[in-house]
Write a protein that holds these residues in place. Structure first.
Motif, PDB file in Angstrom:
ATOM      1  N   GLN A 361       0.797  -1.231   0.044  1.00  6.32           N
ATOM      2  CA  GLN A 361       0.107  -0.101   0.073  1.00  6.32           C
ATOM      3  C   GLN A 361       0.880   1.230   0.027  1.00  6.32           C
ATOM      4  N   LEU A 362       1.970   1.305   0.831  1.00  3.80           N
ATOM      5  CA  LEU A 362       2.869   2.210   0.840  1.00  3.80           C
ATOM      6  C   LEU A 362       3.542   2.496  -0.533  1.00  3.80           C
ATOM      7  N   LEU A 363       3.783   1.574  -1.195  1.00  6.74           N
ATOM      8  CA  LEU A 363       4.541   1.551  -2.453  1.00  6.74           C
ATOM      9  C   LEU A 363       3.392   2.342  -3.371  1.00  6.74           C
ATOM     10  N   ARG A 364       2.270   1.692  -3.544  1.00  3.48           N
ATOM     11  CA  ARG A 364       1.111   2.141  -4.474  1.00  3.48           C
ATOM     12  C   ARG A 364       1.110   3.622  -4.416  1.00  3.48           C
ATOM     13  N   LYS A 365       1.159   4.143  -2.959  1.00  2.00           N
ATOM     14  CA  LYS A 365       1.073   5.441  -2.952  1.00  2.00           C
ATOM     15  C   LYS A 365       2.294   6.380  -3.532  1.00  2.00           C
ATOM     16  N   MET A 366       3.478   5.686  -3.096  1.00  6.77           N
ATOM     17  CA  MET A 366       4.310   6.341  -3.693  1.00  6.77           C
ATOM     18  C   MET A 366       4.537   6.651  -5.156  1.00  6.77           C
ATOM     19  N   VAL A 367       4.102   5.532  -6.023  1.00  3.76           N
ATOM     20  CA  VAL A 367       4.452   5.325  -7.181  1.00  3.76           C
ATOM     21  C   VAL A 367       3.282   6.330  -7.870  1.00  3.76           C
ATOM     22  N   GLU A 368       1.915   6.408  -7.100  1.00  4.68           N
ATOM     23  CA  GLU A 368       0.753   7.144  -7.778  1.00  4.68           C
ATOM     24  C   GLU A 368       1.115   8.747  -7.533  1.00  4.68           C
ATOM     25  N   ILE A 369       1.734   8.968  -6.354  1.00  6.66           N
ATOM     26  CA  ILE A 369       1.893  10.505  -6.230  1.00  6.66           C
ATOM     27  C   ILE A 369       3.028  10.950  -6.932  1.00  6.66           C
ATOM     28  N   HIS A 370       4.222  10.119  -7.107  1.00  9.35           N
ATOM     29  CA  HIS A 370       5.422  10.693  -7.830  1.00  9.35           C
ATOM     30  C   HIS A 370       5.589  10.222  -9.203  1.00  9.35           C
ATOM     31  N   GLY A 371       4.763   9.347  -9.591  1.00  7.50           N
ATOM     32  CA  GLY A 371       4.833   8.863 -10.883  1.00  7.50           C
ATOM     33  C   GLY A 371       6.116   8.015 -11.136  1.00  7.50           C
ATOM     34  N   LEU A 372       6.645   7.358 -10.156  1.00  3.85           N
ATOM     35  CA  LEU A 372       7.959   6.576 -10.202  1.00  3.85           C
ATOM     36  C   LEU A 372       7.971   5.620 -11.326  1.00  3.85           C
ATOM     37  N   LYS A 373       9.195   5.334 -11.741  1.00  4.29           N
ATOM     38  CA  LYS A 373       9.157   4.246 -12.843  1.00  4.29           C
ATOM     39  C   LYS A 373       9.980   3.264 -12.692  1.00  4.29           C
ATOM     40  N   ARG A 374      10.583   3.069 -11.339  1.00  4.10           N
ATOM     41  CA  ARG A 374      11.441   1.971 -11.013  1.00  4.10           C
ATOM     42  C   ARG A 374      11.257   1.727  -9.392  1.00  4.10           C
ATOM     43  N   THR A 375      10.910   0.679  -9.031  1.00  3.01           N
ATOM     44  CA  THR A 375      10.847   0.189  -7.594  1.00  3.01           C
ATOM     45  C   THR A 375      11.715  -1.117  -7.091  1.00  3.01           C
ATOM     46  N   VAL A 376      11.612  -1.079  -5.738  1.00  4.07           N
ATOM     47  CA  VAL A 376      12.356  -2.445  -5.539  1.00  4.07           C
ATOM     48  C   VAL A 376      11.283  -3.220  -4.230  1.00  4.07           C
ATOM     49  N   ILE A 377      11.098  -4.243  -4.174  1.00  2.00           N
ATOM     50  CA  ILE A 377      10.355  -4.900  -3.073  1.00  2.00           C
ATOM     51  C   ILE A 377      11.262  -6.049  -2.523  1.00  2.00           C
ATOM     52  N   ALA A 378      11.606  -6.059  -1.412  1.00  4.40           N
ATOM     53  CA  ALA A 378      12.958  -6.758  -0.634  1.00  4.40           C
ATOM     54  C   ALA A 378      12.098  -7.763   0.378  1.00  4.40           C
ATOM     55  N   GLY A 379      12.354  -9.066   0.227  1.00  4.83           N
ATOM     56  CA  GLY A 379      11.758 -10.243   0.886  1.00  4.83           C
ATOM     57  C   GLY A 379      11.072 -11.108   0.407  1.00  4.83           C
ATOM     58  N   GLY A 380      11.108 -12.358   0.139  1.00  8.57           N
ATOM     59  CA  GLY A 380      10.488 -13.416  -0.508  1.00  8.57           C
ATOM     60  C   GLY A 380       9.091 -13.483   0.006  1.00  8.57           C
ATOM     61  N   ASP A 381       8.843 -13.431   1.295  1.00 13.79           N
ATOM     62  CA  ASP A 381       7.677 -13.582   2.002  1.00 13.79           C
ATOM     63  C   ASP A 381       6.853 -12.268   1.987  1.00 13.79           C
ATOM     64  N   THR A 382       7.370 -11.129   1.548  1.00 17.42           N
ATOM     65  CA  THR A 382       7.009  -9.852   1.514  1.00 17.42           C
ATOM     66  C   THR A 382       6.532  -9.606   0.280  1.00 17.42           C
ATOM     67  N   SER A 383       7.337 -10.016  -0.913  1.00 17.42           N
ATOM     68  CA  SER A 383       6.820  -9.604  -2.220  1.00 17.42           C
ATOM     69  C   SER A 383       5.655  -9.817  -2.769  1.00 17.42           C
ATOM     70  N   SER A 384       4.936 -11.260  -2.611  1.00 13.32           N
ATOM     71  CA  SER A 384       3.609 -11.483  -3.105  1.00 13.32           C
ATOM     72  C   SER A 384       2.576 -10.569  -2.710  1.00 13.32           C
ATOM     73  N   HIS A 385       2.570 -10.620  -1.379  1.00 12.87           N
ATOM     74  CA  HIS A 385       1.454  -9.840  -0.723  1.00 12.87           C
ATOM     75  C   HIS A 385       1.639  -8.244  -1.155  1.00 12.87           C
ATOM     76  N   ALA A 386       2.933  -7.715  -1.220  1.00 13.29           N
ATOM     77  CA  ALA A 386       3.083  -6.364  -1.509  1.00 13.29           C
ATOM     78  C   ALA A 386       2.796  -6.020  -2.960  1.00 13.29           C
ATOM     79  N   LEU A 387       3.160  -6.746  -3.978  1.00 10.52           N
ATOM     80  CA  LEU A 387       2.778  -6.442  -5.350  1.00 10.52           C
ATOM     81  C   LEU A 387       1.353  -6.505  -5.671  1.00 10.52           C
ATOM     82  N   SER A 388       0.764  -7.517  -4.917  1.00 13.51           N
ATOM     83  CA  SER A 388      -0.670  -7.878  -5.142  1.00 13.51           C
ATOM     84  C   SER A 388      -1.458  -6.367  -4.986  1.00 13.51           C
ATOM     85  N   GLN A 389      -0.877  -5.272  -4.114  1.00  9.89           N
ATOM     86  CA  GLN A 389      -1.616  -4.128  -3.662  1.00  9.89           C
ATOM     87  C   GLN A 389      -1.392  -3.189  -5.130  1.00  9.89           C
TER      88      GLN A 389
END
Length: 445
Positions: A361-389
């Motif tokens: 959810q935090l990443l989504r907001k950062m991309v939307e507000i700043h129009g970011l073109k590149r991101t990273v999600i760290a953590g195997g258990d984290t990534s699936s749930h984070a990217l789903s947002q």
């Protein structure tokens, strides 16, 4: 249904899924990774691809969850009629009877494919993972460690590895018998006959892999012993690395690897991390010393329903402030393996999933507000749930990172314009050098 797929696979977490996609893409096997079974319209652009993956979450799930959800996922993959269907696990093989149970995954697939023996391959020299006489080893800081003495994996906060013999480790997760095709078997002139005999007398057959010669022979055996309707195989991306040798010999894939162009640098990126690895902690410290703003989230407050919303809101405010000032940002919930691990462990599956979704959810907001073109999600258990947002339904490889295999830069495919074409790197806890985050920002392979 007839398809051109050489391979279908289910990744037990998102970073493991991109690891497999990268190993295939590096060798010219066009691969798409879906986050859920796709619609016809979502699948249509990838009609000429040779491999298809499905990213899952079973690494952080219970055996009861697998019985229902994994069975459905594997049934969809089976319907694609690929020559092989791979259940992809981490190259460190960390798992436990109550969470990420690999033995249960073998049982589910074995029954679905009506298969007498399931091959198992974990060693991958490219990833500095080695299996010798059934014992598993991994490199840390340039030194090879038996997995139960590995400085990180022996202390994993959720699935610590206390046993290096993979057959003994599996025996705690399933009553199925496991045989071993060891290095002596692979080097024998009678390897085919020995593998056939071992397959007939065991439910699972573990293959040693010490070097690339062994790996090539394992690939030959996986391809030779596949069933007409498709076979089920379990293992790390060692499976893909083994198979590409055989596919090349059979002229099923290009003889020369494809070229990937550098995406170049970007001014700033956003990183969210739920990784508890000391490797990731080093990377966060390095990035902070090289221009990133590191923002810690108190994970105890994050998983507490009374303080969750306020904690998330404050983290977002801090991150937006940093981005407004032109800084790249890392928002993290742990700095090494001892970071409030007890609180997360006590919170169980609910807490782990909440952490991943919150970071997404935090990443989504950062991309939307700043129009970011590149991101990273760290953590195997984290990534699936984070990217789903982010509303992403598929990933393809943008840039493999051969210096840090298993963590490619990917291109997202989404029905939402803000997230379609986003570049995202998904990094497992043990992956990458200290400069990983800065390299992603700078577009350096």
């Amino acid at each position: 249904m007839s398809t051109p797929f050489l391979l279908s696979y289910y990744g037990d977490d998102l970073t493991g899924s991109t690891d497999a996609m990268e190993s295939l893409s590096l060798h010219g096997v066009k691969t798409v990774l879906f986050l859920a079974p796709p619609s016809k319209d979502q699948l249509a652009p990838f009609a000429d691809y040779s491999a298809i993956g499905l990213a899952g979450t079973s690494r952080s799930e219970s055996p009861e969850w697998m019985e229902t959800h994994l069975k459905k996922a594997l049934a969809w993959l089976k319907s694609l009629n690929a020559s092989l269907c791979h259940y992809k696990v981490c190259s460190t093989f960390d798992s436990a009877p109550d969470i990420g149970n690999i033995g249960k995954a073998v049982e589910v697939g074995k029954a679905l494919f009506e298969q007498s023996c399931v091959p198992l391959v974990v060693g991958a020299p490219q990833l500095k993972r080695y299996t010798v006489f059934g014992q598993h080893f991994a490199v840390f800081d340039g030194e090879v460690h038996r997995i139960d003495r590995h400085p990180v994996m022996s202390r994993h906060p959720v699935t610590p590895m206390a046993e290096a013999d993979l057959r003994r480790h599996l025996a705690k997760q399933t009553p199925l018998s496991t045989g071993l095709a060891d290095v002596l078997c692979l080097e024998s002139v009678e390897v085919d006959a020995q593998v056939d005999q071992l397959s007939h007398s065991n439910d699972i057959l573990l293959f040693d892999t010490l070097n690339r010669d062994h790996q090539a022979k394992v690939g030959e055996q996986l391809w030779r012993t596949r069933l007409p309707g498709g076979s089920y195989v379990v293992g790390s991306s060692a499976v893909e690395y083994a198979l590409v040798n055989t596919w090349r010999e059979h002229a099923l894939i290009p003889s020369n690897p494809p070229l990937f162009s550098s995406p170049g640098s970007v001014e700033k990126i956003a990183v969210v991390s739920g990784s508890c690895s000391e490797v990731t902690a080093r990377q966060i410290r390095f990035a902070e010393a090289h221009g990133f703003r590191a923002i810690a989230i108190d994970v105890v407050n994050l998983i507490d329903e009374h303080t969750h919303a306020e904690t998330l809101h404050q983290a977002l405010e801090d991150a937006i402030e940093a981005l407004n000032q032109g800084e790249s940002v890392i928002v993290y919930t742990a700095m090494g393996p001892n970071s409030d691990a007890d609180a997360v462990h006590q919170g169980g599956e609910t807490a782990r999933h909440l952490i991943g979704r919150s970071l997404g959810q935090l990443l989504r907001k950062m991309v939307e507000i700043h129009g970011l073109k590149r991101t990273v999600i760290a953590g195997g258990d984290t990534s699936s749930h984070a990217l789903s947002q982010l509303g992403v339904h598929a990933l393809t490889t943008r840039l493999p990172l051969p210096e840090t295999p298993g963590s490619p830069l990917c291109t997202t495919h989404s029905d939402q314009p803000a997230f379609n074409g986003l570049e995202v790197a998904l990094k497992g806890g043990q992956i990458g050098g200290e400069n990983y985050f800065t390299s992603i920002r700078d577009g350096v392979a």
